[in-house]
Design an enzyme around this catalytic site. Structure first.
Site, PDB file in Angstrom:
ATOM      1  N   GLY A  68      -1.178  -6.291  -5.295  1.00 12.28           N
ATOM      2  CA  GLY A  68      -2.503  -5.743  -5.601  1.00 12.28           C
ATOM      3  C   GLY A  68      -2.399  -4.579  -6.558  1.00 12.28           C
ATOM      4  N   ASP A 156      10.047   1.263  -0.716  1.00  8.72           N
ATOM      5  CA  ASP A 156       8.638   1.317  -1.114  1.00  8.72           C
ATOM      6  C   ASP A 156       8.581   1.456  -2.629  1.00  8.72           C
ATOM      7  OD1 ASP A 156       7.707   1.301   1.485  1.00  8.72           O
ATOM      8  OD2 ASP A 156       6.631   3.211   1.339  1.00  8.72           O
ATOM      9  N   GLU A 246       7.081   0.755  10.207  1.00  9.48           N
ATOM     10  CA  GLU A 246       7.938   1.926  10.426  1.00  9.48           C
ATOM     11  C   GLU A 246       8.221   2.156  11.914  1.00  9.48           C
ATOM     12  OE1 GLU A 246       8.218   5.579   7.813  1.00  9.48           O
ATOM     13  OE2 GLU A 246       6.788   6.227   9.347  1.00  9.48           O
ATOM     14  N   TYR A 290      -4.996   7.916  -2.576  1.00 10.59           N
ATOM     15  CA  TYR A 290      -5.555   7.232  -1.412  1.00 10.59           C
ATOM     16  C   TYR A 290      -6.968   6.720  -1.646  1.00 10.59           C
ATOM     17  CZ  TYR A 290      -1.728   8.446   1.688  1.00 10.59           C
ATOM     18  OH  TYR A 290      -0.515   8.539   2.286  1.00 10.59           O
ATOM     19  N   ARG A 294      -6.744   2.811  -1.035  1.00 10.77           N
ATOM     20  CA  ARG A 294      -6.970   2.373   0.352  1.00 10.77           C
ATOM     21  C   ARG A 294      -8.427   2.130   0.643  1.00 10.77           C
ATOM     22  NH1 ARG A 294      -2.361   4.736   4.433  1.00 10.77           N
ATOM     23  NH2 ARG A 294      -0.695   4.120   3.052  1.00 10.77           N
TER      24      ARG A 294
END
Ligand code: 5GW
Ligand code: MN
Length: 295
Positions: A68, A156, A246, A290, A294
């Site tokens: 994405g 990551d 995690e 963010y 998100r």
């Protein structure tokens, strides 16, 4: 200092690790209670590791997911900086997992380095994007990596290399101390505390950051398969661990101790500010967006 309980021997599986000097960094913990080295700058001579791994013809796979909006936002800087700093001089193959292979930036790579693109589905929930990495890595180790690479590192994408991240980081099973928690105690760690989750933990050794883990392909396959199974069991029970993959990684490393631990120099967060423990920054968290990422 290396404070080992009487009778506990250092577990240095790789003979190059015998060149480690645990006493050059009295300011920080350089050895786990089970005898694994915690790699801080000053404890090792990177040339010794590089010479060993060049002689052995070591080949490293570096997996990174860019699904994405993370592709356009982070992948180019991640790869460009890895070319400058990650395992320089060794054979490295990047495995880029993405939903839009056509948009992966085409970079000129250093000699001995290659890049493979593997298409993955874009999951609706970001928690699933993050968690499905475990399954995908396990599958790709079996189909691709085990035949070509001794070591796998899984990172990551929202990070940038700013200093050498070298072959001293290679080991059987490698975990990273989370920059926010490396001086905390188990009560402060953000382990999963829900007894209904397979990631549930009461106490533990450290809080590990899932943004970096690695090891031999055998050990990473075992880790990713175990975490995936925990995630699926939780799904069937309608629970999700507090910090997703995690939390499962922390549970795994509690039950299967890593043979090498990386200090937060290997994944530092700028916003923590100056810290005298961190003598060199090797990898930094990229700036988070963010609000745009998100939603
Ligand atoms: C998107 C929104 C929220 C959380 C994760 C994503 C996301 C993660 C995504 O849209 N695409 C993607 O490829 N990822 C992969 O999962 C990246 O490799 C990313 O580095 C990794 C973990 O997600 P992060 O980095 O957002 O999680 P934290 O714990 O570092 O904040
Ligand atoms: Mn991240």
């Amino acid at each position: 200092k290396c404070h080992l309980p009487p009778g506990v021997m250092l577990q240095l599986q790789d003979h190059v690790d015998n060149s480690l000097n645990f006493w050059t960094r009295p300011d920080v913990e350089t050895c786990t209670p089970w005898g694994a080295p915690i790699m801080w700058d000053g404890m090792f001579d990177p040339k010794v590791y590089d010479e060993h791994h060049k002689k052995m013809g070591t080949s490293v796979a570096l997996t990174v997911f860019a699904v994405g909006r993370y592709l356009k936002t982070y992948l180019k800087d991640f790869l460009t900086s890895a070319e400058t700093y990650f395992m320089v001089g060794l054979q490295v193959t990047y495995y880029v997992f993405t939903d839009v292979p056509g948009e992966v930036p085409l970079l000129q790579l250093q000699a001995g380095r290659t890049l493979e693109i593997i298409r993955v589905d874009q999951h609706k929930r970001w928690q699933d994007i993050s968690m499905m990495r475990m399954r995908t890595i396990a599958d790709t180790i079996e189909t691709h990596m085990r035949h070509q690479h001794q070591y796998i590192f899984c990172l990551d994408v929202d990070q940038v290399f700013v200093g050498p991240f070298g072959s001293e980081a290679l080991g059987e099973s490698v975990a990273l101390l989370h920059a926010y928690f490396y001086r905390s105690t188990p009560g402060d760690y953000t382990y999963d505390r829900n007894p209904n989750s397979t990631a549930y933990m009461v106490t533990g050794d450290f809080y590990y950051h899932a943004a970096v883990f690695g090891g031999t392909w055998q050990r990473v396959r075992n880790l990713t398969e175990s975490c995936h199974q925990g995630i699926m069991k939780d799904k069937s029970n309608n629970v999700e661990a507090l910090w997703h993959d995690e939390s499962h990684l922390n549970k795994y490393f509690w039950l299967h101790k890593p043979s090498k631990v990386l200090s937060p120099e290997y994944c530092w967060a700028r916003e923590i500010g100056y810290n005298s423990d961190v003598r060199i920054q090797r990898l930094l968290w990229a700036e988070k967006h963010y609000s745009t990422l998100r939603t």
